[in-house]
Design a protein around this motif. Structure first.
Motif, PDB file in Angstrom:
ATOM      1  N   ALA A  93       0.869  -1.308  -0.105  1.00  0.00           N
ATOM      2  CA  ALA A  93       0.110  -0.012  -0.076  1.00  0.00           C
ATOM      3  C   ALA A  93       1.012   1.149  -0.108  1.00  0.00           C
ATOM      4  N   ASP A  94       1.777   1.225   0.881  1.00  0.00           N
ATOM      5  CA  ASP A  94       2.800   2.213   0.928  1.00  0.00           C
ATOM      6  C   ASP A  94       3.491   2.739  -0.585  1.00  0.00           C
ATOM      7  N   ILE A  95       3.877   1.470  -1.215  1.00  0.00           N
ATOM      8  CA  ILE A  95       4.516   1.504  -2.557  1.00  0.00           C
ATOM      9  C   ILE A  95       3.696   2.460  -3.447  1.00  0.00           C
ATOM     10  N   LEU A  96       2.140   1.988  -3.528  1.00  0.00           N
ATOM     11  CA  LEU A  96       1.169   2.340  -4.426  1.00  0.00           C
ATOM     12  C   LEU A  96       0.997   3.724  -4.029  1.00  0.00           C
ATOM     13  N   GLU A  97       0.933   4.224  -2.819  1.00  0.00           N
ATOM     14  CA  GLU A  97       0.363   5.637  -2.430  1.00  0.00           C
ATOM     15  C   GLU A  97       1.802   6.469  -2.795  1.00  0.00           C
ATOM     16  N   SER A  98       3.112   6.035  -2.773  1.00  0.00           N
ATOM     17  CA  SER A  98       4.048   6.929  -2.920  1.00  0.00           C
ATOM     18  C   SER A  98       4.408   7.506  -4.099  1.00  0.00           C
ATOM     19  N   PRO A  99       4.532   9.110  -4.255  1.00  0.00           N
ATOM     20  CA  PRO A  99       4.601   9.459  -5.711  1.00  0.00           C
ATOM     21  C   PRO A  99       6.409   8.958  -6.138  1.00  0.00           C
ATOM     22  N   ASP A 100       7.168   8.900  -5.168  1.00  0.00           N
ATOM     23  CA  ASP A 100       8.295   8.733  -5.795  1.00  0.00           C
ATOM     24  C   ASP A 100       8.570   7.368  -6.451  1.00  0.00           C
ATOM     25  N   SER A 101       9.599   7.298  -7.305  1.00  0.00           N
ATOM     26  CA  SER A 101       9.674   6.304  -8.075  1.00  0.00           C
ATOM     27  C   SER A 101      10.767   5.381  -7.346  1.00  0.00           C
ATOM     28  N   ASP A 102      11.233   5.815  -6.100  1.00  0.00           N
ATOM     29  CA  ASP A 102      12.353   4.831  -5.577  1.00  0.00           C
ATOM     30  C   ASP A 102      11.795   4.578  -4.001  1.00  0.00           C
ATOM     31  N   ILE A 103      12.263   3.550  -3.433  1.00  0.00           N
ATOM     32  CA  ILE A 103      11.752   2.662  -2.244  1.00  0.00           C
ATOM     33  C   ILE A 103      12.968   3.138  -1.333  1.00  0.00           C
ATOM     34  N   PRO A 104      12.969   4.150  -0.340  1.00  0.00           N
ATOM     35  CA  PRO A 104      14.151   4.449   0.212  1.00  0.00           C
ATOM     36  C   PRO A 104      14.775   3.119   1.260  1.00  0.00           C
ATOM     37  N   TYR A 105      13.862   2.662   2.033  1.00  0.00           N
ATOM     38  CA  TYR A 105      14.327   1.420   3.076  1.00  0.00           C
ATOM     39  C   TYR A 105      14.745   0.488   2.197  1.00  0.00           C
TER      40      TYR A 105
ATOM     41  N   GLU B 263      13.388  -0.135 -10.608  1.00  0.00           N
ATOM     42  CA  GLU B 263      14.103   0.987 -10.529  1.00  0.00           C
ATOM     43  C   GLU B 263      15.154   1.405  -9.328  1.00  0.00           C
ATOM     44  N   THR B 264      14.495   0.922  -8.185  1.00  0.00           N
ATOM     45  CA  THR B 264      15.146   1.033  -6.726  1.00  0.00           C
ATOM     46  C   THR B 264      16.309   0.042  -6.953  1.00  0.00           C
ATOM     47  N   CYS B 265      16.091  -1.009  -7.576  1.00  0.00           N
ATOM     48  CA  CYS B 265      17.351  -2.180  -7.541  1.00  0.00           C
ATOM     49  C   CYS B 265      18.495  -1.402  -8.434  1.00  0.00           C
TER      50      CYS B 265
ATOM     51  N   ARG C 227       1.655 -12.989  -9.446  1.00  0.00           N
ATOM     52  CA  ARG C 227       1.224 -12.696 -10.791  1.00  0.00           C
ATOM     53  C   ARG C 227       0.148 -11.433 -10.710  1.00  0.00           C
ATOM     54  N   ALA C 228      -0.650 -11.194  -9.476  1.00  0.00           N
ATOM     55  CA  ALA C 228      -1.577 -10.117  -9.509  1.00  0.00           C
ATOM     56  C   ALA C 228      -1.154  -8.718  -9.065  1.00  0.00           C
ATOM     57  N   ILE C 229       0.380  -8.714  -8.802  1.00  0.00           N
ATOM     58  CA  ILE C 229       0.863  -7.488  -8.331  1.00  0.00           C
ATOM     59  C   ILE C 229       1.029  -6.317  -9.544  1.00  0.00           C
ATOM     60  N   PRO C 230       0.460  -5.245  -9.259  1.00  0.00           N
ATOM     61  CA  PRO C 230       0.407  -4.274 -10.447  1.00  0.00           C
ATOM     62  C   PRO C 230       1.836  -3.777 -11.001  1.00  0.00           C
ATOM     63  N   PHE C 231       1.908  -3.761 -12.534  1.00  0.00           N
ATOM     64  CA  PHE C 231       3.137  -3.461 -13.059  1.00  0.00           C
ATOM     65  C   PHE C 231       3.806  -2.144 -12.282  1.00  0.00           C
ATOM     66  N   LYS C 232       2.917  -1.155 -12.133  1.00  0.00           N
ATOM     67  CA  LYS C 232       3.682   0.138 -11.462  1.00  0.00           C
ATOM     68  C   LYS C 232       4.554  -0.409 -10.127  1.00  0.00           C
TER      69      LYS C 232
END
Length: 158
Positions: free
Chosen positions: A81-93, A137-139, A125-130
């Motif tokens: 949920a946090d990843i979907l809501e975040s406007p950033d394209s990076d996941i800091p932690y 991108e974080t990787c 397989r149900a995870i959104p591509f976003k």
């Protein structure tokens, strides 16, 4: 008494043939079942996509994406949920966790994984591509340029 005395005189030697047969079978069993491939076990709540895969999996950093959370090498780094809501394209932690994995090398296997700069994503397989795009991108921002997506191997139709 005489019969008992005679019975003690004739001790039969230990039959090693049967014992050697058991050990031979055990050695062959262990040799046959020694596997050179590593199979990534996915948890029951994750259904991987299917594919015809020709290459064997390598030992890499594993990112597990379930319906609720993201884990890197078994440590929770973010919720879906946090990843979907975040406007950033990076996941800091997640980026911090990947960098810590590169720095904390213990043993030959961990060094091989850290030097390979490769990551395998096990995602339902149900995870959104976003979400997958943000993970990839974080990787790449953390220096892991080789990204593999885990799939379930199916038989080749040909």
């Amino acid at each position: 008494m005489r019969r008992m005395g005679r019975a003690k005189k004739y001790k039969s030697p230990l039959n090693l043939t049967a014992l050697m047969d058991v050990f031979t079978i055990l050695v062959f069993f262990l040799l046959v079942n020694q596997s050179t491939t590593e199979i990534l076990e996915s948890p029951r709540e994750i259904v991987l996509p299917e594919s015809i895969v020709e290459t064997k999996p390598r030992q890499t950093v594993v990112i597990l994406v379930s319906g609720e959370e993201v884990m890197v090498q078994g440590e929770r780094v973010a919720s879906l949920a946090d990843i979907l809501e975040s406007p950033d394209s990076d996941i800091p932690y997640m980026q911090e966790r990947l960098q810590r994995l590169q720095e904390s090398v213990i043993g030959v296997n961990t060094q091989t994984v850290a030097e390979s700069k490769e990551v395998t994503i096990l995602a339902d397989r149900a995870i959104p591509f976003k979400v997958l795009r943000k993970l990839m991108e974080t990787c790449t921002n953390a220096g892991y340029t080789r990204i593999s997506l885990a799939v379930t191997q199916t038989a080749h139709q040909g």
